[in-house]
Design a protein around this motif. Structure first.
Motif, PDB file in Angstrom:
ATOM      1  N   GLN A   1       0.857  -1.131  -0.030  1.00  0.00           N
ATOM      2  CA  GLN A   1      -0.015  -0.078   0.065  1.00  0.00           C
ATOM      3  C   GLN A   1       0.828   1.134   0.013  1.00  0.00           C
ATOM      4  OE1 GLN A   1      -2.748  -0.139   3.319  1.00  0.00           O
ATOM      5  NE2 GLN A   1      -3.864  -1.944   2.365  1.00  0.00           N
ATOM      6  N   ALA A   2       2.022   1.250   0.864  1.00  0.00           N
ATOM      7  CA  ALA A   2       2.861   2.309   0.871  1.00  0.00           C
ATOM      8  C   ALA A   2       3.540   2.409  -0.609  1.00  0.00           C
ATOM      9  CB  ALA A   2       3.971   2.161   1.871  1.00  0.00           C
ATOM     10  N   ALA A   3       3.884   1.286  -1.177  1.00  0.00           N
ATOM     11  CA  ALA A   3       4.610   1.476  -2.480  1.00  0.00           C
ATOM     12  C   ALA A   3       3.669   2.083  -3.640  1.00  0.00           C
ATOM     13  CB  ALA A   3       5.080  -0.139  -2.841  1.00  0.00           C
ATOM     14  N   ALA A   4       2.406   1.825  -3.504  1.00  0.00           N
ATOM     15  CA  ALA A   4       1.353   2.216  -4.455  1.00  0.00           C
ATOM     16  C   ALA A   4       1.239   3.688  -4.116  1.00  0.00           C
ATOM     17  CB  ALA A   4      -0.080   1.536  -4.215  1.00  0.00           C
ATOM     18  N   ARG A   5       1.370   4.319  -2.821  1.00  0.00           N
ATOM     19  CA  ARG A   5       1.205   5.915  -2.840  1.00  0.00           C
ATOM     20  C   ARG A   5       2.537   6.249  -3.434  1.00  0.00           C
ATOM     21  NH1 ARG A   5      -0.708   4.103   2.397  1.00  0.00           N
ATOM     22  NH2 ARG A   5       1.546   4.461   3.184  1.00  0.00           N
TER      23      ARG A   5
ATOM     24  N   ARG B   1      15.442  13.144 -11.017  1.00  0.00           N
ATOM     25  CA  ARG B   1      14.878  13.726  -9.573  1.00  0.00           C
ATOM     26  C   ARG B   1      13.944  14.732 -10.214  1.00  0.00           C
ATOM     27  NH1 ARG B   1      16.806  14.090  -3.911  1.00  0.00           N
ATOM     28  NH2 ARG B   1      15.793  15.830  -3.124  1.00  0.00           N
ATOM     29  N   GLU B   2      14.403  15.689 -10.785  1.00  0.00           N
ATOM     30  CA  GLU B   2      13.676  17.079 -11.176  1.00  0.00           C
ATOM     31  C   GLU B   2      12.558  16.562 -12.270  1.00  0.00           C
ATOM     32  OE1 GLU B   2      16.423  19.802 -12.928  1.00  0.00           O
ATOM     33  OE2 GLU B   2      17.690  19.739 -11.199  1.00  0.00           O
ATOM     34  N   ARG B   3      12.753  15.728 -13.001  1.00  0.00           N
ATOM     35  CA  ARG B   3      11.505  15.298 -13.906  1.00  0.00           C
ATOM     36  C   ARG B   3      10.458  14.435 -13.525  1.00  0.00           C
ATOM     37  NH1 ARG B   3      14.251  13.809 -19.648  1.00  0.00           N
ATOM     38  NH2 ARG B   3      14.928  15.712 -19.206  1.00  0.00           N
ATOM     39  N   TYR B   4      10.833  13.485 -12.673  1.00  0.00           N
ATOM     40  CA  TYR B   4       9.852  12.578 -12.114  1.00  0.00           C
ATOM     41  C   TYR B   4       9.482  12.670 -10.726  1.00  0.00           C
ATOM     42  CZ  TYR B   4      11.079  10.687 -16.564  1.00  0.00           C
ATOM     43  OH  TYR B   4      11.402  10.292 -17.931  1.00  0.00           O
ATOM     44  N   PHE B   5       9.829  13.697 -10.094  1.00  0.00           N
ATOM     45  CA  PHE B   5       9.728  13.905  -8.454  1.00  0.00           C
ATOM     46  C   PHE B   5       8.988  15.154  -8.096  1.00  0.00           C
ATOM     47  CE2 PHE B   5      11.908   9.900  -8.549  1.00  0.00           C
ATOM     48  CZ  PHE B   5      11.236   9.315  -7.456  1.00  0.00           C
ATOM     49  N   VAL B   6       8.401  15.640  -7.306  1.00  0.00           N
ATOM     50  CA  VAL B   6       7.773  16.665  -6.853  1.00  0.00           C
ATOM     51  C   VAL B   6       7.933  16.697  -5.159  1.00  0.00           C
ATOM     52  CG1 VAL B   6       6.664  17.576  -8.889  1.00  0.00           C
ATOM     53  CG2 VAL B   6       5.231  16.165  -7.204  1.00  0.00           C
ATOM     54  N   PRO B   7       8.139  17.750  -4.535  1.00  0.00           N
ATOM     55  CA  PRO B   7       8.095  17.785  -3.087  1.00  0.00           C
ATOM     56  C   PRO B   7       6.688  17.667  -2.586  1.00  0.00           C
ATOM     57  CG  PRO B   7       9.380  19.519  -3.818  1.00  0.00           C
ATOM     58  CD  PRO B   7       8.797  18.919  -5.064  1.00  0.00           C
ATOM     59  N   ASN B   8       6.376  17.006  -1.628  1.00  0.00           N
ATOM     60  CA  ASN B   8       5.356  16.650  -1.061  1.00  0.00           C
ATOM     61  C   ASN B   8       5.381  16.685   0.505  1.00  0.00           C
ATOM     62  OD1 ASN B   8       2.486  16.100  -0.275  1.00  0.00           O
ATOM     63  ND2 ASN B   8       2.587  14.054  -1.136  1.00  0.00           N
ATOM     64  N   GLY B   9       5.288  17.849   1.382  1.00  0.00           N
ATOM     65  CA  GLY B   9       5.706  18.030   2.407  1.00  0.00           C
ATOM     66  C   GLY B   9       7.228  17.785   2.763  1.00  0.00           C
ATOM     67  N   HIS B  10       7.279  16.758   3.762  1.00  0.00           N
ATOM     68  CA  HIS B  10       8.831  16.455   4.033  1.00  0.00           C
ATOM     69  C   HIS B  10       9.314  15.212   2.878  1.00  0.00           C
ATOM     70  CE1 HIS B  10       9.156  18.907   7.207  1.00  0.00           C
ATOM     71  NE2 HIS B  10       7.958  18.657   7.967  1.00  0.00           N
ATOM     72  N   ARG B  11       8.406  14.750   2.131  1.00  0.00           N
ATOM     73  CA  ARG B  11       8.705  13.599   1.371  1.00  0.00           C
ATOM     74  C   ARG B  11       8.792  14.063  -0.243  1.00  0.00           C
ATOM     75  NH1 ARG B  11       5.851   8.368   3.302  1.00  0.00           N
ATOM     76  NH2 ARG B  11       8.045   7.604   2.828  1.00  0.00           N
ATOM     77  N   MET B  12       9.030  13.069  -0.946  1.00  0.00           N
ATOM     78  CA  MET B  12       8.993  13.494  -2.727  1.00  0.00           C
ATOM     79  C   MET B  12       7.932  12.466  -3.330  1.00  0.00           C
ATOM     80  SD  MET B  12      11.255  15.599  -2.961  1.00  0.00           S
ATOM     81  CE  MET B  12      11.820  15.711  -4.779  1.00  0.00           C
ATOM     82  N   GLN B  13       7.312  12.843  -4.060  1.00  0.00           N
ATOM     83  CA  GLN B  13       6.126  12.147  -4.657  1.00  0.00           C
ATOM     84  C   GLN B  13       6.353  11.877  -6.052  1.00  0.00           C
ATOM     85  OE1 GLN B  13       2.710  11.416  -3.491  1.00  0.00           O
ATOM     86  NE2 GLN B  13       3.084   9.739  -5.460  1.00  0.00           N
ATOM     87  N   LEU B  14       6.444  10.720  -6.435  1.00  0.00           N
ATOM     88  CA  LEU B  14       6.813  10.333  -7.858  1.00  0.00           C
ATOM     89  C   LEU B  14       5.480  10.526  -8.695  1.00  0.00           C
ATOM     90  CD1 LEU B  14       8.581   8.439  -9.624  1.00  0.00           C
ATOM     91  CD2 LEU B  14       7.127   6.520  -8.952  1.00  0.00           C
ATOM     92  N   SER B  15       5.971  10.861 -10.058  1.00  0.00           N
ATOM     93  CA  SER B  15       5.034  11.378 -10.833  1.00  0.00           C
ATOM     94  C   SER B  15       3.955  10.244 -11.256  1.00  0.00           C
ATOM     95  CB  SER B  15       5.796  11.756 -12.305  1.00  0.00           C
ATOM     96  OG  SER B  15       6.273  10.750 -12.889  1.00  0.00           O
ATOM     97  N   ALA B  16       2.952  10.605 -11.768  1.00  0.00           N
ATOM     98  CA  ALA B  16       1.634   9.487 -12.063  1.00  0.00           C
ATOM     99  C   ALA B  16       2.138   8.859 -13.385  1.00  0.00           C
ATOM    100  CB  ALA B  16       0.408  10.621 -12.168  1.00  0.00           C
ATOM    101  N   GLU B  17       2.751   9.559 -14.112  1.00  0.00           N
ATOM    102  CA  GLU B  17       3.126   8.671 -15.447  1.00  0.00           C
ATOM    103  C   GLU B  17       3.852   7.431 -15.136  1.00  0.00           C
ATOM    104  OE1 GLU B  17       5.812  10.298 -18.241  1.00  0.00           O
ATOM    105  OE2 GLU B  17       6.636  11.855 -16.965  1.00  0.00           O
ATOM    106  N   ILE B  18       4.845   7.600 -14.115  1.00  0.00           N
ATOM    107  CA  ILE B  18       5.600   6.285 -13.735  1.00  0.00           C
ATOM    108  C   ILE B  18       4.865   5.320 -12.855  1.00  0.00           C
ATOM    109  CG2 ILE B  18       7.573   5.402 -12.606  1.00  0.00           C
ATOM    110  CD1 ILE B  18       8.292   7.004 -15.327  1.00  0.00           C
ATOM    111  N   GLN B  19       4.120   5.956 -12.062  1.00  0.00           N
ATOM    112  CA  GLN B  19       3.356   5.156 -11.079  1.00  0.00           C
ATOM    113  C   GLN B  19       2.325   4.141 -11.936  1.00  0.00           C
ATOM    114  OE1 GLN B  19       1.263   6.755  -7.480  1.00  0.00           O
ATOM    115  NE2 GLN B  19       2.229   8.681  -7.921  1.00  0.00           N
ATOM    116  N   GLU B  20       1.771   4.798 -13.006  1.00  0.00           N
ATOM    117  CA  GLU B  20       0.814   3.984 -13.861  1.00  0.00           C
ATOM    118  C   GLU B  20       1.479   2.960 -14.713  1.00  0.00           C
ATOM    119  OE1 GLU B  20      -0.627   7.082 -16.314  1.00  0.00           O
ATOM    120  OE2 GLU B  20      -2.058   7.926 -14.560  1.00  0.00           O
TER     121      GLU B  20
END
Length: 274
Positions: free
Chosen positions: A154-158, A174-193
């Motif tokens: 479940q954590a991996a899917a987030r 890092r710049e292309r596929y991640f954005v800051p999300n609070g204290h963490r980094m959020q992977l882009s939806a295009e890779i998650q999918e």
């Protein structure tokens, strides 16, 4: 302080039985030394003085049962762990797999066993999106990732990660596929999918759908020798001729499984199914 050597075989057997009855989770396939070390981590955390006290706690605490299971199954990973292996995938292995797949509609299925937080599977997705965009237009690619722990999946899917998980990631990725999300980094939806996660026991790998590439890195080391052989035979079963297996730096083929593979790169522990 509790030392793993203070956990007797009888105590470990009792803890194993509690987990099997209460959580349908078997420790029997894992190496005893590794399991004792991880049980000791939880005993220290709970301030238990001996294994008997910890067993009593497990009988009373649903929360500690879940925490122990997580401690026993967690595999710490990061993006592009062992970068040289991913470079080899990018420059040699994936081009060969795309070439063999052709330009039709045949699906290219890639698997990550013991995927933990998903970093390995997502790293594959980043490589494909970054360097094989043309091939992706003609060849459907599916990345499947397997782990036994539902909470970890479940954590991996987030796909939210602490900074330390990205330390081997090139800056431009890092710049292309991640954005800051609070204290963490959020992977882009295009890779998650590109990745789907499945709760499965690696001991049942022979029942999985066939894959052309299987990454099984730093997972076999937790298993006893007979179970390593069973897992590797299962992997050989679902890899077609020419399929690729990648093991971890401290892992190798064992037993009669060697006859199913030829070595592509001994340094990176990359093998081809014959």
């Amino acid at each position: 302080m509790v030392d793993s050597l203070e956990i007797s075989d009888d105590a470990l057997a009792e803890i194993t039985l509690i987990l099997e009855i209460r959580r349908n989770f078997s420790m029997s396939v894992y190496k005893d030394k590794c399991m004792k070390r991880r049980v000791a981590i939880r005993m220290r955390s709970c301030r238990c003085h001996d294994a008997a006290e910890y067993c009593n706690l497990l009988r009373q605490s649903e929360q500690e049962l879940d925490q122990l299971k997580r401690t026993l199954t967690i595999h710490v990973s990061q993006f592009f762990r062992n970068p040289s292996m991913f470079e080899r995938l990018q420059t040699e292995v994936l081009p060969s797999l795309f070439q063999k797949t052709g330009t039709g509609h045949e699906r290219l299925r890639l698997g990550s066993l013991g995927c933990a937080g998903g970093e390995e599977a997502y790293s594959l997705g980043i490589i494909l999106r970054e360097f094989f965009s043309r091939e992706l237009l003609h060849t459907p690619v599916e990345i499947v990732a397997f782990d036994i722990d539902a909470d970890i999946l479940q954590a991996a899917a987030r796909a939210e990660y602490n900074e330390d998980r990205l330390k081997d990631l090139p800056d431009f990725m890092r710049e292309r596929y991640f954005v800051p999300n609070g204290h963490r980094m959020q992977l882009s939806a295009e890779i998650q999918e590109m990745v789907t996660f499945h709760q499965q026991n690696i001991m049942d790998v022979e029942t999985f759908e066939p894959c052309r590439l299987i990454l099984c890195r730093n997972t076999l080391i937790y298993f006893a020798r007979p179970d390593q052989e069973k897992i590797l035979r299962g992997i050989a079963h679902i890899l077609p001729t020419g399929g690729i297996l990648v093991l971890g730096k401290s892992e190798t083929l064992v037993g009669d499984v060697r006859r199913y593979f030829t070595t592509i790169c001994p340094i990176e522990h990359i093998y081809r199914r014959v």
